[in-house]
Design a protein around this motif. Structure first.
Motif, PDB file in Angstrom:
ATOM      1  N   UNK A   5      -1.603  -5.919  -5.477  1.00 13.05           N
ATOM      2  CA  UNK A   5      -1.045  -4.572  -5.306  1.00 13.05           C
ATOM      3  C   UNK A   5      -1.752  -3.835  -4.167  1.00 13.05           C
ATOM      4  N   UNK A   6      -3.060  -4.017  -4.094  1.00 14.38           N
ATOM      5  CA  UNK A   6      -3.812  -3.350  -3.037  1.00 14.38           C
ATOM      6  C   UNK A   6      -3.508  -3.950  -1.662  1.00 14.38           C
ATOM      7  N   UNK A   7      -3.163  -5.240  -1.614  1.00 12.13           N
ATOM      8  CA  UNK A   7      -2.773  -5.844  -0.323  1.00 12.13           C
ATOM      9  C   UNK A   7      -1.507  -5.170   0.207  1.00 12.13           C
ATOM     10  N   UNK A   8      -0.589  -4.853  -0.689  1.00 10.59           N
ATOM     11  CA  UNK A   8       0.606  -4.111  -0.270  1.00 10.59           C
ATOM     12  C   UNK A   8       0.227  -2.711   0.203  1.00 10.59           C
ATOM     13  N   UNK A   9      -0.753  -2.125  -0.458  1.00  9.26           N
ATOM     14  CA  UNK A   9      -1.228  -0.796  -0.049  1.00  9.26           C
ATOM     15  C   UNK A   9      -1.883  -0.853   1.340  1.00  9.26           C
ATOM     16  N   UNK A  15       0.895   1.450   8.120  1.00 11.53           N
ATOM     17  CA  UNK A  15       2.185   2.045   8.470  1.00 11.53           C
ATOM     18  C   UNK A  15       2.223   3.539   8.185  1.00 11.53           C
ATOM     19  N   UNK A  16       1.114   4.061   7.650  1.00 11.78           N
ATOM     20  CA  UNK A  16       0.987   5.484   7.306  1.00 11.78           C
ATOM     21  C   UNK A  16       2.051   5.899   6.283  1.00 11.78           C
ATOM     22  N   UNK A  18       1.230   5.710   2.822  1.00  7.55           N
ATOM     23  CA  UNK A  18       0.550   5.981   1.553  1.00  7.55           C
ATOM     24  C   UNK A  18       0.410   7.480   1.331  1.00  7.55           C
ATOM     25  N   UNK A  19       0.544   7.890   0.075  1.00  6.47           N
ATOM     26  CA  UNK A  19       0.237   9.283  -0.231  1.00  6.47           C
ATOM     27  C   UNK A  19      -1.270   9.393  -0.445  1.00  6.47           C
ATOM     28  N   UNK A  20      -1.769  10.589  -0.653  1.00  7.66           N
ATOM     29  CA  UNK A  20      -3.219  10.821  -0.751  1.00  7.66           C
ATOM     30  C   UNK A  20      -3.854  10.065  -1.921  1.00  7.66           C
ATOM     31  N   UNK A  21      -3.160  10.011  -3.038  1.00  9.40           N
ATOM     32  CA  UNK A  21      -3.711   9.340  -4.223  1.00  9.40           C
ATOM     33  C   UNK A  21      -3.825   7.841  -3.969  1.00  9.40           C
ATOM     34  N   UNK A  22      -2.756   7.250  -3.439  1.00  4.27           N
ATOM     35  CA  UNK A  22      -2.785   5.808  -3.160  1.00  4.27           C
ATOM     36  C   UNK A  22      -3.851   5.466  -2.132  1.00  4.27           C
ATOM     37  N   UNK A  23      -4.004   6.327  -1.139  1.00  5.18           N
ATOM     38  CA  UNK A  23      -5.024   6.079  -0.116  1.00  5.18           C
ATOM     39  C   UNK A  23      -6.430   6.148  -0.723  1.00  5.18           C
ATOM     40  N   UNK A  24      -6.650   7.092  -1.593  1.00  6.31           N
ATOM     41  CA  UNK A  24      -7.959   7.205  -2.256  1.00  6.31           C
ATOM     42  C   UNK A  24      -8.219   5.985  -3.143  1.00  6.31           C
ATOM     43  N   UNK A  25      -7.180   5.521  -3.852  1.00  6.62           N
ATOM     44  CA  UNK A  25      -7.329   4.331  -4.686  1.00  6.62           C
ATOM     45  C   UNK A  25      -7.651   3.108  -3.823  1.00  6.62           C
ATOM     46  N   UNK A  26      -6.988   2.999  -2.696  1.00  9.85           N
ATOM     47  CA  UNK A  26      -7.234   1.873  -1.791  1.00  9.85           C
ATOM     48  C   UNK A  26      -8.667   1.900  -1.275  1.00  9.85           C
ATOM     49  N   UNK A  27      -9.124   3.065  -0.828  1.00  9.69           N
ATOM     50  CA  UNK A  27     -10.493   3.170  -0.307  1.00  9.69           C
ATOM     51  C   UNK A  27     -11.517   2.833  -1.387  1.00  9.69           C
ATOM     52  N   UNK A  28     -11.273   3.278  -2.600  1.00 10.73           N
ATOM     53  CA  UNK A  28     -12.181   2.972  -3.704  1.00 10.73           C
ATOM     54  C   UNK A  28     -12.202   1.461  -3.965  1.00 10.73           C
ATOM     55  N   UNK A  43      -7.472  -7.333   9.521  1.00  8.00           N
ATOM     56  CA  UNK A  43      -6.167  -6.800   9.906  1.00  8.00           C
ATOM     57  C   UNK A  43      -6.312  -5.594  10.814  1.00  8.00           C
ATOM     58  N   UNK A  44      -7.321  -4.762  10.551  1.00  9.69           N
ATOM     59  CA  UNK A  44      -7.573  -3.596  11.403  1.00  9.69           C
ATOM     60  C   UNK A  44      -7.933  -4.045  12.818  1.00  9.69           C
ATOM     61  N   UNK A  45      -8.757  -5.095  12.942  1.00 11.33           N
ATOM     62  CA  UNK A  45      -9.123  -5.614  14.261  1.00 11.33           C
ATOM     63  C   UNK A  45      -7.889  -6.096  15.019  1.00 11.33           C
TER      64      UNK A  45
END
Length: 187
Positions: A5-9, A15-16, A18-28, A43-45
């Protein structure tokens, strides 16, 4: 949530979407999970490399070089094709003679024994029919395989586009290298 699920996130993050909650969950999750964190960084590189705004400028006389090379290739092709027309004509005549002799012999044999000729003709027709059916079946199988591959690429289109972008840069570099080498190393 699972890593899948996080790979999809991760893709949605780039692609910008994500909402704020999903982004916070991903970072965590990225702080906790080393595999997802490594995948995110790789992937970022790649995305950063693809998005770089570095254009390669062709040499000033690039168009002239390309046009002269095309003219040279046309001359070589014309000379080559003019020299090989005789060989092609001989080859065509030979194939025609073999065809006429083979089928003429079959017709001659068929006149001697018409029943045998009809049986052989039926056998050949059945084999041709089976061959065509097998070819159609194989063509359908190939089409299904191509469509399956296309569908799987579509499902993972993010990675596909990234790979295509990298291949484009590599191909462009090889092309310019070939052009430089064909011009004696001059820019």
């Amino acid at each position: 949530m699972r890593c899948e699920d996080f790979r999809n996130h991760i893709m949605k993050f780039f692609d910008k979407e994500l909402n704020d909650i999903e982004e916070a969950q991903l970072k965590q999750h990225l702080k906790i999970c080393k595999n997802c964190s490594d995948e995110f960084n790789k992937l970022k590189e790649v995305i950063d490399f693809v998005e770089q705004d570095s254009e390669i400028e062709p040499p000033e006389d690039f168009e002239l070089q390309v046009m002269s090379r095309i003219e040279n290739e046309v001359k070589i092709y014309k000379n080559h094709s003019e020299n090989n027309t005789f060989v092609f004509d001989i080859l065509l005549i030979s194939v025609t003679l073999i065809f006429v002799i083979f089928f003429g012999g079959l017709l001659f044999e068929g006149m001697k024994e018409p029943i045998n000729f009809i049986q052989v003709s039926r056998f050949v027709a059945d084999n041709i029919k089976d061959f065509i059916a097998a070819a159609i079946s194989m063509g359908r199988a190939i089409l299904i395989a191509v469509m399956s591959v296309t569908a799987s690429i579509y499902k993972t289109y993010y990675f596909g586009y990234i790979i295509l972008g990298i291949l484009l840069f590599v191909t462009q570099g090889v092309f310019f290298k070939m052009v430089r080498q064909s011009n004696g190393g001059s820019q």
